[in-house]
Design a protein around this motif. Structure first.
Motif, PDB file in Angstrom:
ATOM      1  N   GLU A  48      -3.284   8.363  14.223  1.00 50.83           N
ATOM      2  CA  GLU A  48      -4.304   7.675  13.436  1.00 50.83           C
ATOM      3  C   GLU A  48      -3.778   6.346  12.900  1.00 50.83           C
ATOM      4  OE1 GLU A  48      -5.360  10.413  10.362  1.00 50.83           O
ATOM      5  OE2 GLU A  48      -6.597  11.663  11.691  1.00 50.83           O
ATOM      6  N   LEU A  49      -4.564   5.282  13.111  1.00 46.01           N
ATOM      7  CA  LEU A  49      -4.222   3.954  12.622  1.00 46.01           C
ATOM      8  C   LEU A  49      -5.213   3.560  11.531  1.00 46.01           C
ATOM      9  CD1 LEU A  49      -3.547   2.145  16.035  1.00 46.01           C
ATOM     10  CD2 LEU A  49      -1.967   3.485  14.624  1.00 46.01           C
ATOM     11  N   HIS A  50      -4.694   3.228  10.347  1.00 46.42           N
ATOM     12  CA  HIS A  50      -5.542   2.921   9.198  1.00 46.42           C
ATOM     13  C   HIS A  50      -5.490   1.443   8.848  1.00 46.42           C
ATOM     14  CE1 HIS A  50      -6.599   7.055   7.830  1.00 46.42           C
ATOM     15  NE2 HIS A  50      -5.510   7.359   8.517  1.00 46.42           N
ATOM     16  N   ALA A  51      -6.584   0.947   8.282  1.00 43.63           N
ATOM     17  CA  ALA A  51      -6.664  -0.444   7.842  1.00 43.63           C
ATOM     18  C   ALA A  51      -5.586  -0.721   6.802  1.00 43.63           C
ATOM     19  CB  ALA A  51      -8.046  -0.730   7.262  1.00 43.63           C
ATOM     20  N   GLY A  52      -4.939  -1.886   6.922  1.00 43.37           N
ATOM     21  CA  GLY A  52      -3.934  -2.282   5.937  1.00 43.37           C
ATOM     22  C   GLY A  52      -2.612  -1.560   6.065  1.00 43.37           C
ATOM     23  N   GLU A  53      -2.341  -0.991   7.235  1.00 44.06           N
ATOM     24  CA  GLU A  53      -1.098  -0.238   7.424  1.00 44.06           C
ATOM     25  C   GLU A  53      -0.413  -0.674   8.710  1.00 44.06           C
ATOM     26  OE1 GLU A  53       0.090   4.436   7.323  1.00 44.06           O
ATOM     27  OE2 GLU A  53      -1.346   3.865   8.874  1.00 44.06           O
ATOM     28  N   GLY A 111      -9.449  15.622  24.796  1.00 34.57           N
ATOM     29  CA  GLY A 111      -9.367  14.971  23.499  1.00 34.57           C
ATOM     30  C   GLY A 111     -10.276  13.758  23.401  1.00 34.57           C
ATOM     31  N   GLN A 112     -10.164  13.053  22.285  1.00 32.95           N
ATOM     32  CA  GLN A 112     -11.075  11.948  21.995  1.00 32.95           C
ATOM     33  C   GLN A 112     -10.341  10.709  21.509  1.00 32.95           C
ATOM     34  OE1 GLN A 112     -13.559  13.625  18.917  1.00 32.95           O
ATOM     35  NE2 GLN A 112     -15.094  14.385  20.398  1.00 32.95           N
ATOM     36  N   VAL A 113     -10.948   9.547  21.777  1.00 28.93           N
ATOM     37  CA  VAL A 113     -10.617   8.303  21.088  1.00 28.93           C
ATOM     38  C   VAL A 113     -11.708   8.101  20.046  1.00 28.93           C
ATOM     39  CG1 VAL A 113     -10.235   5.822  21.295  1.00 28.93           C
ATOM     40  CG2 VAL A 113      -9.576   7.346  23.173  1.00 28.93           C
ATOM     41  N   ARG A 114     -11.319   7.790  18.814  1.00 31.22           N
ATOM     42  CA  ARG A 114     -12.312   7.600  17.751  1.00 31.22           C
ATOM     43  C   ARG A 114     -12.145   6.244  17.084  1.00 31.22           C
ATOM     44  NH1 ARG A 114     -12.151  13.493  14.581  1.00 31.22           N
ATOM     45  NH2 ARG A 114     -12.743  14.773  16.394  1.00 31.22           N
ATOM     46  N   VAL A 115     -13.260   5.609  16.768  1.00 26.76           N
ATOM     47  CA  VAL A 115     -13.296   4.365  16.007  1.00 26.76           C
ATOM     48  C   VAL A 115     -14.057   4.637  14.723  1.00 26.76           C
ATOM     49  CG1 VAL A 115     -14.121   1.991  15.937  1.00 26.76           C
ATOM     50  CG2 VAL A 115     -13.166   2.909  18.065  1.00 26.76           C
ATOM     51  N   ASP A 116     -13.428   4.379  13.579  1.00 28.05           N
ATOM     52  CA  ASP A 116     -14.037   4.668  12.267  1.00 28.05           C
ATOM     53  C   ASP A 116     -14.510   6.110  12.178  1.00 28.05           C
ATOM     54  OD1 ASP A 116     -13.596   2.041  11.379  1.00 28.05           O
ATOM     55  OD2 ASP A 116     -15.470   1.356  12.286  1.00 28.05           O
ATOM     56  N   GLY A 117     -13.769   7.008  12.782  1.00 25.90           N
ATOM     57  CA  GLY A 117     -14.079   8.434  12.702  1.00 25.90           C
ATOM     58  C   GLY A 117     -15.083   8.927  13.719  1.00 25.90           C
ATOM     59  N   GLU A 118     -15.676   8.018  14.517  1.00 24.79           N
ATOM     60  CA  GLU A 118     -16.697   8.403  15.479  1.00 24.79           C
ATOM     61  C   GLU A 118     -16.133   8.368  16.900  1.00 24.79           C
ATOM     62  OE1 GLU A 118     -19.722   9.502  14.703  1.00 24.79           O
ATOM     63  OE2 GLU A 118     -19.167   9.259  12.570  1.00 24.79           O
ATOM     64  N   MET A 124       0.837  -1.188   0.000  1.00 23.28           N
ATOM     65  CA  MET A 124       0.000   0.000   0.000  1.00 23.28           C
ATOM     66  C   MET A 124       0.869   1.233   0.000  1.00 23.28           C
ATOM     67  SD  MET A 124      -1.397   0.411   3.902  1.00 23.28           S
ATOM     68  CE  MET A 124      -1.837   2.107   3.559  1.00 23.28           C
ATOM     69  N   SER A 125       0.277   2.360  -0.316  1.00 24.21           N
ATOM     70  CA  SER A 125       1.020   3.611  -0.333  1.00 24.21           C
ATOM     71  C   SER A 125       1.424   4.009   1.061  1.00 24.21           C
ATOM     72  CB  SER A 125       0.140   4.712  -0.950  1.00 24.21           C
ATOM     73  OG  SER A 125       0.766   5.964  -0.781  1.00 24.21           O
ATOM     74  N   ALA A 126       2.591   4.668   1.177  1.00 30.53           N
ATOM     75  CA  ALA A 126       3.065   5.111   2.486  1.00 30.53           C
ATOM     76  C   ALA A 126       2.422   6.418   2.900  1.00 30.53           C
ATOM     77  CB  ALA A 126       4.592   5.261   2.459  1.00 30.53           C
ATOM     78  N   SER A 127       1.730   7.070   1.984  1.00 31.82           N
ATOM     79  CA  SER A 127       1.057   8.316   2.357  1.00 31.82           C
ATOM     80  C   SER A 127      -0.179   8.012   3.174  1.00 31.82           C
ATOM     81  CB  SER A 127       0.687   9.110   1.103  1.00 31.82           C
ATOM     82  OG  SER A 127      -0.180   8.339   0.295  1.00 31.82           O
ATOM     83  N   ALA A 128      -0.660   9.011   3.919  1.00 35.59           N
ATOM     84  CA  ALA A 128      -1.810   8.812   4.789  1.00 35.59           C
ATOM     85  C   ALA A 128      -3.051   8.479   3.966  1.00 35.59           C
ATOM     86  CB  ALA A 128      -2.055  10.067   5.616  1.00 35.59           C
ATOM     87  N   PRO A 129      -3.746   7.380   4.240  1.00 35.93           N
ATOM     88  CA  PRO A 129      -4.954   7.016   3.487  1.00 35.93           C
ATOM     89  C   PRO A 129      -6.055   8.049   3.685  1.00 35.93           C
ATOM     90  CG  PRO A 129      -4.095   5.149   4.758  1.00 35.93           C
ATOM     91  CD  PRO A 129      -3.388   6.363   5.229  1.00 35.93           C
ATOM     92  N   SER A 130      -6.983   8.100   2.694  1.00 33.00           N
ATOM     93  CA  SER A 130      -8.051   9.101   2.757  1.00 33.00           C
ATOM     94  C   SER A 130      -9.249   8.609   3.566  1.00 33.00           C
ATOM     95  CB  SER A 130      -8.506   9.466   1.335  1.00 33.00           C
ATOM     96  OG  SER A 130      -8.913   8.298   0.639  1.00 33.00           O
ATOM     97  N   ALA A 131      -9.434   7.298   3.719  1.00 29.00           N
ATOM     98  CA  ALA A 131     -10.560   6.770   4.488  1.00 29.00           C
ATOM     99  C   ALA A 131     -10.386   7.116   5.966  1.00 29.00           C
ATOM    100  CB  ALA A 131     -10.644   5.261   4.309  1.00 29.00           C
ATOM    101  N   PRO A 132     -11.500   7.181   6.728  1.00 26.48           N
ATOM    102  CA  PRO A 132     -11.371   7.465   8.161  1.00 26.48           C
ATOM    103  C   PRO A 132     -10.503   6.419   8.830  1.00 26.48           C
ATOM    104  CG  PRO A 132     -13.664   7.589   7.466  1.00 26.48           C
ATOM    105  CD  PRO A 132     -12.899   7.012   6.325  1.00 26.48           C
ATOM    106  N   PRO A 133      -9.691   6.811   9.792  1.00 27.81           N
ATOM    107  CA  PRO A 133      -8.855   5.833  10.487  1.00 27.81           C
ATOM    108  C   PRO A 133      -9.698   4.824  11.256  1.00 27.81           C
ATOM    109  CG  PRO A 133      -8.759   7.961  11.590  1.00 27.81           C
ATOM    110  CD  PRO A 133      -9.481   8.181  10.304  1.00 27.81           C
ATOM    111  N   THR A 134      -9.237   3.574  11.302  1.00 27.07           N
ATOM    112  CA  THR A 134      -9.929   2.546  12.076  1.00 27.07           C
ATOM    113  C   THR A 134      -9.949   2.919  13.551  1.00 27.07           C
ATOM    114  OG1 THR A 134      -9.157   0.900  10.487  1.00 27.07           O
ATOM    115  CG2 THR A 134     -10.011   0.079  12.574  1.00 27.07           C
ATOM    116  N   LEU A 135      -8.837   3.431  14.055  1.00 27.59           N
ATOM    117  CA  LEU A 135      -8.715   3.834  15.457  1.00 27.59           C
ATOM    118  C   LEU A 135      -7.820   5.060  15.526  1.00 27.59           C
ATOM    119  CD1 LEU A 135      -9.321   2.999  18.471  1.00 27.59           C
ATOM    120  CD2 LEU A 135      -7.140   1.773  18.422  1.00 27.59           C
ATOM    121  N   ALA A 136      -8.182   6.021  16.376  1.00 27.42           N
ATOM    122  CA  ALA A 136      -7.393   7.249  16.449  1.00 27.42           C
ATOM    123  C   ALA A 136      -7.475   7.884  17.826  1.00 27.42           C
ATOM    124  CB  ALA A 136      -7.870   8.248  15.398  1.00 27.42           C
TER     125      ALA A 136
END
Length: 512
Positions: free
Chosen positions: A33-38, A66-73, A1-13
């Motif tokens: 931010e932690l993204h799927a497949g990375e 601050g916040q903990v977010r799952v799938d952007g929520e 996968m690309s090393a750049s930050a993915p555009s989809a919401p992070p799985t966990l952040a």
């Protein structure tokens, strides 16, 4: 996968998270931010805030701000069960399995498949476990007891347990610290398999080469603050070190050139049946001699025998021409030997004692003499000596009366070094001197060892870190299956030549 930050919401952040413990600010406005497949690395020195990040993701700590977010929520984890329900799993350096249960029972503990009569369906448990191992690409027997498994296999079981719970995020906290090179390679293969299957992975390691080999992005923390999140491609190890410590290190391996003096340690045909055989070598004053080899080659066992912790069956040990009796640490210390063990917490320190008391443990007789009160020891004399060593070793502490357990791993290692250097030894044996400590402290320990050698101390260093071996040793002794297979001078020592000898093969591929 690309090393750049993915555009989809992070799985966990974590988003702008701050966390304090009393007057100590562990995290300051940290976003990660932690993204799927990375595979995302978290880097930083001891005390940078990495453990607090892990425990916040795992639901052990709740953010002050601050916040903990799952799938952007936004989510509010009230405990580890909430984090697990959200698909978060943590794999720690030392797994915690039930030793008397099978591998399959450990994985499905508390949620085993049942038969129609309500009994545990063991056939289904074993079949599901086999599927998990097949998915991970490893060969383990589901029926095998957990007791006796290597650390590497225990970690695989923990990973299988995580994916059996449909974990979407895997946090790996120093997973390779106690693994051999082959075990690390297998763990990385399992990690890449999970990455390809869409898992978001946070990888924490003090070994920079592992970060560059495995990860696509890296977030660096320093003193609880977010310094940078960036692709690994384009970074250099020096760049990452600079972000971690806030400065350029003069050198990670500051080895001084020294002309070796007289023989300080002579080991002749040392043998312990079933452990090591016919070990002979010398270490001269001013030298740093590395004892290298794979885990299980017998290096630590040789060190323990030399120091008298374990009895040898044949051979002899001499310190400055004085032959030592077998199995007598007291005689070894009196002759000028010092041993810094691999496991500093279990073997090198008394965790419930103060920093100053730990440093003074090897000097009780001289402390009594300096106090002049018979068996009593003056606390002020003990403290003054501890303060001198703390200053020389650049120990970071609040009070010398604090228990040694509150210190970071690197500072605990310095206390063990201080304890033994206070005996003014002729020979210092250090077993894995920088395991589990951050890069800045690692450079400090290397500087200290180089200075000690320059001051005429003989140093025998056992290390599994090949760059450390090559960077710090005047000579490299390599062991394989309980035997010495090579002696390599500094000029000829490379990772390839050391590994060839460590696996029982010479540089031309023939058995040694």
């Amino acid at each position: 996968m690309s090393a750049s930050a993915p555009s989809a919401p992070p799985t966990l952040a974590l988003v702008n998270v701050s966390k304090s413990f009393g007057a100590v600010q562990a995290l300051r406005d940290v976003t990660l931010e932690l993204h799927a497949g990375e595979v995302h690395a978290l880097a930083g020195e001891n005390g940078a805030g990495k453990s607090t990040v892990v425990k916040t993701f795992a639901g052990v700590h709740r953010p002050d701000l601050g916040q903990v977010r799952v799938d952007g929520e936004p989510v509010d984890f009230h405990g580890p069960a909430d984090a697990q329900a959200a698909g978060v799993a943590v794999i720690y350096q030392e797994p915690t399995l039930f030793p008397d249960l099978s591998v399959a029972e450990n994985i499905f503990m508390g949620r085993q498949p049942r038969t129609g009569l309500g009994r545990i369906d063991r056939k289904a448990v074993h079949a599901e476990t086999a599927k998990l191992f097949e998915r991970l690409g490893v060969a383990l027997d589901p029926r095998q007891p957990a007791r006796g498994l290597s650390i590497a296999d225990q970690q695989v079981v923990e990973i299988a347990k995580a994916i059996s719970r449909d974990a979407r995020v895997l946090i790996m906290d120093e997973p390779t610290a106690a693994l051999t090179g082959q075990e690390v390679a297998r763990l990385f293969a399992v990690t890449r398999t999970l990455q390809e299957q869409g898992c978001a992975i946070l990888f924490i390691s003090h070994r920079l080469d592992e970060i560059f080999e495995l990860c696509q992005r890296v977030t660096t923390l320093r003193d609880g603050s977010h310094i940078a999140t960036e692709p690994v491609d384009g970074l250099t190890p020096d760049d990452l070190v600079r972000r971690m410590v806030g400065r350029d290190l003069d050198a990670l391996y500051p080895k001084q050139d020294v002309t070796p003096g007289e023989v300080a340690l002579k080991v002749s045909r040392l043998t312990r049946e079933g452990v090591f055989t016919d070990i002979s070598f010398e270490v001269r004053r001013g030298e740093i001699v590395a004892l290298a080899g794979l885990v299980g080659a017998g290096r630590s066992e040789v060190a323990r025998a030399i120091f008298g912790v374990d009895r040898w069956d044949a051979g002899n040990v001499e310190v400055a021409g004085r032959r030592l009796p077998a199995a007598s640490p007291t005689a070894a210390m009196a002759a000028g030997l010092a041993l810094v063990p691999e496991d500093r917490r279990q073997q090198g320190l008394v965790m419930e004692m103060s920093i100053e008391r730990n440093i003074g443990l090897t000097q009780l007789r001289s402390l009594r003499r300096a106090t002049g009160r018979g068996p009593l020891i003056s606390q002020s004399v003990e403290r003054d000596r501890a303060k001198d060593w703390a200053l020389r070793l650049q120990l970071k502490y609040a009070r010398l009366t604090d228990t040694v357990g509150v210190l970071s791993g690197g500072n605990q290692q310095k206390v063990v070094l201080a304890k033994w250097l206070a005996t003014e030894p002729t020979v210092l044996i250090v077993d894995e001197p920088t395991r589990g400590i951050d890069v800045g402290t690692k450079a400090e320990v290397h500087r200290l060892l180089s200075e000690l050698a320059a001051e005429d101390l003989a140093v025998l260093m056992i290390s599994s870190d090949l760059p450390e071996v090559i960077g710090m040793a005047d000579r490299v002794l390599v062991m394989h299956e309980g035997r010495l297979t090579a002696e390599i001078p500094r000029a000829d020592a490379t990772e390839e030549s050391v590994m060839a000898a460590a696996t029982g093969r010479t540089g031309n591929g023939k058995a040694a």
